[in-house]
Write a protein that holds these residues in place. Structure first.
Motif, PDB file in Angstrom:
ATOM      1  N   LYS A 145      31.262  19.709  45.679  1.00  0.00           N
ATOM      2  CA  LYS A 145      31.868  19.057  44.527  1.00  0.00           C
ATOM      3  C   LYS A 145      33.396  19.100  44.631  1.00  0.00           C
ATOM      4  O   LYS A 145      33.975  20.142  44.924  1.00  0.00           O
ATOM      5  N   GLU A 146      34.021  17.962  44.411  1.00  0.00           N
ATOM      6  CA  GLU A 146      35.486  17.905  44.412  1.00  0.00           C
ATOM      7  C   GLU A 146      35.994  18.241  43.020  1.00  0.00           C
ATOM      8  O   GLU A 146      35.479  17.743  42.017  1.00  0.00           O
ATOM      9  N   SER A 147      37.020  19.074  42.964  1.00  0.00           N
ATOM     10  CA  SER A 147      37.558  19.502  41.678  1.00  0.00           C
ATOM     11  C   SER A 147      39.024  19.860  41.870  1.00  0.00           C
ATOM     12  O   SER A 147      39.349  20.745  42.665  1.00  0.00           O
ATOM     13  N   ASN A 148      39.918  19.170  41.172  1.00  0.00           N
ATOM     14  CA  ASN A 148      41.348  19.411  41.348  1.00  0.00           C
ATOM     15  C   ASN A 148      42.029  19.538  39.989  1.00  0.00           C
ATOM     16  O   ASN A 148      42.060  18.597  39.199  1.00  0.00           O
ATOM     17  N   TYR A 149      42.559  20.739  39.714  1.00  0.00           N
ATOM     18  CA  TYR A 149      43.407  20.960  38.551  1.00  0.00           C
ATOM     19  C   TYR A 149      44.861  20.938  39.029  1.00  0.00           C
ATOM     20  O   TYR A 149      45.204  21.621  40.007  1.00  0.00           O
ATOM     21  N   SER A 150      45.696  20.182  38.347  1.00  0.00           N
ATOM     22  CA  SER A 150      47.105  20.151  38.711  1.00  0.00           C
ATOM     23  C   SER A 150      47.961  20.240  37.455  1.00  0.00           C
ATOM     24  O   SER A 150      47.519  19.872  36.354  1.00  0.00           O
ATOM     25  N   ALA A 151      49.181  20.722  37.609  1.00  0.00           N
ATOM     26  CA  ALA A 151      50.112  20.850  36.489  1.00  0.00           C
ATOM     27  C   ALA A 151      51.526  20.635  37.003  1.00  0.00           C
ATOM     28  O   ALA A 151      51.827  20.917  38.175  1.00  0.00           O
ATOM     29  N   ARG A 152      52.388  20.140  36.113  1.00  0.00           N
ATOM     30  CA  ARG A 152      53.768  19.880  36.522  1.00  0.00           C
ATOM     31  C   ARG A 152      54.675  19.866  35.292  1.00  0.00           C
ATOM     32  O   ARG A 152      54.241  19.567  34.165  1.00  0.00           O
ATOM     33  N   ILE A 153      55.926  20.191  35.532  1.00  0.00           N
ATOM     34  CA  ILE A 153      56.987  20.074  34.529  1.00  0.00           C
ATOM     35  C   ILE A 153      58.061  19.172  35.122  1.00  0.00           C
ATOM     36  O   ILE A 153      58.534  19.410  36.242  1.00  0.00           O
ATOM     37  N   ILE A 154      58.425  18.133  34.377  1.00  0.00           N
ATOM     38  CA  ILE A 154      59.382  17.140  34.866  1.00  0.00           C
ATOM     39  C   ILE A 154      60.608  17.156  33.955  1.00  0.00           C
ATOM     40  O   ILE A 154      60.471  17.091  32.721  1.00  0.00           O
ATOM     41  N   TRP A 155      61.788  17.218  34.549  1.00  0.00           N
ATOM     42  CA  TRP A 155      63.062  17.222  33.815  1.00  0.00           C
ATOM     43  C   TRP A 155      63.859  16.007  34.261  1.00  0.00           C
ATOM     44  O   TRP A 155      64.143  15.845  35.454  1.00  0.00           O
ATOM     45  N   GLU A 156      64.187  15.144  33.302  1.00  0.00           N
ATOM     46  CA  GLU A 156      65.014  13.975  33.577  1.00  0.00           C
ATOM     47  C   GLU A 156      66.326  14.124  32.819  1.00  0.00           C
ATOM     48  O   GLU A 156      66.325  14.387  31.607  1.00  0.00           O
ATOM     49  N   PHE A 157      67.449  13.946  33.513  1.00  0.00           N
ATOM     50  CA  PHE A 157      68.749  14.215  32.899  1.00  0.00           C
ATOM     51  C   PHE A 157      69.827  13.396  33.609  1.00  0.00           C
ATOM     52  O   PHE A 157      69.579  12.775  34.658  1.00  0.00           O
ATOM     53  N   MET A 158      71.007  13.367  33.028  1.00  0.00           N
ATOM     54  CA  MET A 158      72.156  12.686  33.609  1.00  0.00           C
ATOM     55  C   MET A 158      73.116  13.734  34.163  1.00  0.00           C
ATOM     56  O   MET A 158      73.353  14.780  33.543  1.00  0.00           O
ATOM     57  N   ALA A 159      73.675  13.458  35.335  1.00  0.00           N
ATOM     58  CA  ALA A 159      74.677  14.321  35.952  1.00  0.00           C
ATOM     59  C   ALA A 159      75.715  13.422  36.603  1.00  0.00           C
ATOM     60  O   ALA A 159      75.379  12.639  37.495  1.00  0.00           O
ATOM     61  N   ALA A 160      76.968  13.520  36.122  1.00  0.00           N
ATOM     62  CA  ALA A 160      78.047  12.670  36.643  1.00  0.00           C
ATOM     63  C   ALA A 160      77.648  11.194  36.573  1.00  0.00           C
ATOM     64  O   ALA A 160      77.880  10.427  37.506  1.00  0.00           O
TER      65      ALA A 160
END
Length: 767
Positions: free
Chosen positions: A705-720
């Motif tokens: 059986k295929e089983s994939n748990y994934s997690a992520r934190i994404i930060w979008e911001f301005m720099a210069a």
């Protein structure tokens, strides 16, 4: 010891820091080339697709198509085709046989696992409108994709031959008039480095042409230990880089578009011995104990395999591709489009496919009298192959009153050459084996001609809500085979074969759709599709296998509800296949072979949903397919026998599923943060069609059986004044390991396992 710096290492460094080198340059507006909509905050966006060869809303297209945006690919950090497996129901993308870098694509249970050049797939992959017919030609990364369309079910009328399972359409970004740069870099477990850059060079002077360039590199260490080799050459390792470019100009009614790409990838596959016959286990086990390194046999994963000294296990694939498209809009009643394509694959797929190696006694040694030598169930020390193709498609399309039409002509010219050199050891007792050396060379010339037409009617009395569509396609395939096989045990046998064959097919389509409200559409369609006949080229003297044909019936609903806060798409289907082409390893001839399985029926349903609740968003899909053989005639003890009741559908999970959720919040001057989690999987599926043909599979009957748990934190911001992105992620958090491919070689059944848990961090910039 210091390693010499190669040119490609300098290239990788340049890609990785490319964004920093231009950070001091003036910022320019960036245009991604995607079609955007004016949406109220929180509404679900639509994607423009070309599933019917014209640009239209995915939600208004009356067929099962999963539209995947570049933003989705970026959010989920998907960099290769196999990552798409979670984003569409009834889609499975796994590892093809013989090469760890080639994707094997199945849609609604139809596909093929082989990377051999004589095998044509059942799912067509199109890049910028050009058909790429071999799995090893689809080994590139996805840094420059504007959108992906997964067309589920037979697509024979508009997309032609070899789409009895469906099609995947990849569209790269258009060059833009304004200059800009998008660069991404990530680093993860096992020294995985992925770096890419897309440079929009803008308009060339006062000309109507704009130019875009792209580059990417991708490398990682392996996880299946191969003693005597560095981690960069263990099973699972890869080393890839590529370039792309496009020039596009709009001159009034005429648009010219030229695109090209190059990719090279080196990979190492970690085959492990999963099971064995009684004599195979005794021979290789005793040989490993008495004369050489251990030859472990059994279900794993062990992430360990001794590599045969007669191969380094390196598979190398180079691909070149290009498309030249001309669009001329004469009027609303007539547009003319020409798509000219070229592709070449240069590959050498070496590997220790037997799952291990040791030293043992051989009855017919290479050096007379020296009976102790390297032994393995199956090794491929050399497997060079070359594929060249030229395609030309011409389309005439337009609208005449209540009618829209598309008429087209298609030409396909391909030549493949491949030499497969193998060494197999077949035990004849617990202490002695016979060595078989075989080299098969073949060339296949293929030419295909097609004409197609499709007409749609939107009657005025229905106020544009009703559409009825009909289509036809005629295809003729001509193939020529020349093959030679030299086989040596104690004597040498040489066989040769030459033949010519021709097949043709008439395909059709009928569909009706009705827009109940502006937000809800229902549709029904019936269509046919055709997969070309061909040759089992390595088995000299084998008769051709026949074309595979399909008739599909489908009904569906597409809806955007609650002010576009809920999207719910449903479909149900039945597809009847005649002369279904089934791939399997023949332990009598020691070759992969395609056979026609007679009649089979696939039934199922699919659900896709997206929910937007303020700063929360949830998405998911569910696919179910239940295939059944109606007739499968096979020679049993020389007698044609219907084995339909015993046959399984290898590599076909009954269920595919994915659910994901995210929360995005504004942190003021610090930018925005997105927290996302996903779960996707596939139910268990059989490893082989008929256990009686490959008895070791009784010990390993299922892939897992295929089983994939994934997690992520994404930060979008301005720099210069630059748009920046940062992400940390984890994939396969539960460390689920399943078999991705398995084959029974008689004495040994060997296979490969999925990738272990991994983590990473990514950084991106847009100028």
């Amino acid at each position: 010891m210091l390693r010499q710096i190669a040119a490609r290492d300098l290239f990788r460094a340049g890609v990785a820091v490319g964004a920093l080198l231009v950070a001091a340059a003036p910022a320019h507006a960036q245009n991604a080339g995607d079609t955007a909509e004016q949406l109220t905050a929180g509404q679900i966006e639509d994607i423009i697709v070309t599933a019917r060869r014209v640009s239209e809303s995915a939600q208004k297209t009356p067929l099962s198509v999963s539209a995947i945006s570049s933003q989705q690919l970026q959010t989920l950090n998907i960099v290769r085709i196999e990552g798409l497996t979670q984003l569409a129901p009834s889609l499975r993308v796994t590892q093809a046989s013989g090469s760890g870098n080639a994707p094997a694509i199945y849609i609604r249970g139809i596909g093929t696992l082989s990377t051999a050049l004589y095998v044509e797939p059942a799912v067509g992959v199109y890049v910028d409108g050009v058909y790429t017919p071999r799995p090893s030609g689809n080994t590139f990364d996805l840094p420059d994709i504007a959108s992906v369309e997964v067309l589920r079910g037979p697509q024979g009328t508009l997309f032609g031959r070899n789409t009895t399972g469906g099609a995947i359409v990849l569209n790269t970004r258009n060059p833009t008039e304004e200059a800009g740069l998008k660069a991404d870099f990530s680093y993860g477990s096992r020294n995985e480095i992925v770096a890419s850059a897309i440079a929009q060079l803008g308009r060339i002077g006062s000309s109507p042409f704009a130019v875009k360039l792209s580059a990417q590199t991708h490398s990682r260490d392996g996880w299946v230990e191969a003693p005597g080799y560095s981690k960069a050459k263990w099973g699972g390792a890869l080393d890839s880089y590529g370039f792309g470019g496009a020039i596009r100009g709009e001159m009034g009614a005429l648009t010219m578009d030229l695109r090209g790409r190059y990719n090279k990838i080196i990979s190492y596959t970690g085959w492990e011995a999963l099971a064995a016959s009684t004599v195979g286990r005794a021979y290789f086990g005793n040989a490993g104990q008495n004369f050489g390194p251990a030859y472990p046999i059994g279900v794993g994963p062990r992430d360990f395999s001794v590599r045969d000294p007669r191969t380094d296990g390196k598979s190398a694939v180079e691909t070149y591709g290009g498309a030249f498209t001309l669009d001329y809009d004469v009027s609303d009643a007539l547009s003319i489009k020409s798509i000219t394509g070229y592709q070449r694959i240069d590959q050498n797929l070496r590997g220790n496919i037997g799952g291990g190696s040791t030293r043992g006694i051989v009855a017919n040694p290479v050096v007379p009298g020296q009976n102790l030598e390297p032994v393995t169930a199956h090794v491929t020390p050399n497997n060079p192959g070359d594929q060249k193709q030229f395609t030309q498609e011409l389309q005439f399309l337009g609208t005449l009153g209540d009618f829209n039409y598309l008429v087209g002509f298609y030409y396909y010219d391909e030549k493949v050459d491949e030499t497969i050199t193998t060494i197999l050891n077949s035990p004849i007792s617990p202490t002695v084996a016979v060595r078989l050396n075989r080299s098969t060379s073949y060339s296949i010339d293929s030419k295909s001609y097609a004409g197609f037409a499709q007409v749609g009617w939107k009657p005025a009395f229905a106020d544009g809500r009703l559409e009825i569509v009909g289509g036809l396609r005629y295809t003729e395939d001509k193939k020529t085979l020349n093959s030679t096989s030299v086989q040596t045990t104690t004597t040498t046998t040489t066989l040769a074969q030459s033949r010519k064959d021709k097949w043709d097919n008439v395909g059709w389509l009928g569909s009706a759709s009705y827009q109940i409200t502006p937000q809800v559409m229902v549709y029904g369609r019936a269509s046919s599709a055709y997969r070309s006949g061909g040759y089992n080229a390595p088995t000299v003297g084998a008769l051709p296998f026949d074309p595979e044909t399909a008739i599909s019936y489908e009904a569906g609903l597409k809806s955007d509800l609650f002010d576009r806060r809920l999207r719910l798409n449903l479909s149900a289907f039945q597809t009847d296949y005649d002369d279904l082409q089934v791939n399997g390893y023949n332990i009598q001839t020691n070759t992969n072979q395609l056979t026609n399985a007679g009649k089979a029926q696939y039934r199922g349903f699919e659900v896709e949903a997206v929910v937007a609740l303020g700063d929360f968003r949830f998405d998911g899909n569910l696919g179910h397919v239940r295939p059944k053989y109606k007739r499968y005639i096979l020679a049993v003890a020389g007698v044609p026998t219907n084995v339909a009741s015993q046959a399984e559908f290898a590599n076909v999970p009954h269920w595919t599923y994915h659910v994901g959720g995210q929360y995005k919040f504004d942190a003021g001057d610090a930018g925005t943060f997105t927290i996302r989690g996903d779960y996707d999987g596939k139910s268990n599926s059989p490893t082989y069609t008929l256990i009686a043909q490959a008895p070791n599979t009784a010990q390993v009957p299922l892939y897992g059986k295929e089983s994939n748990y994934s997690a992520r934190i994404i930060w979008e911001f301005m720099a210069a004044d630059r748009k920046m992105r940062a992400q940390v992620f984890g994939e396969n958090l539960s460390n689920n390991r399943f078999i991705t491919f398995a084959s029974d070689f008689g004495a040994i059944m060997a296979g490969t396992y999925s990738r272990p848990r991994y983590f990473g961090a990514a950084l991106g910039i847009e100028l």
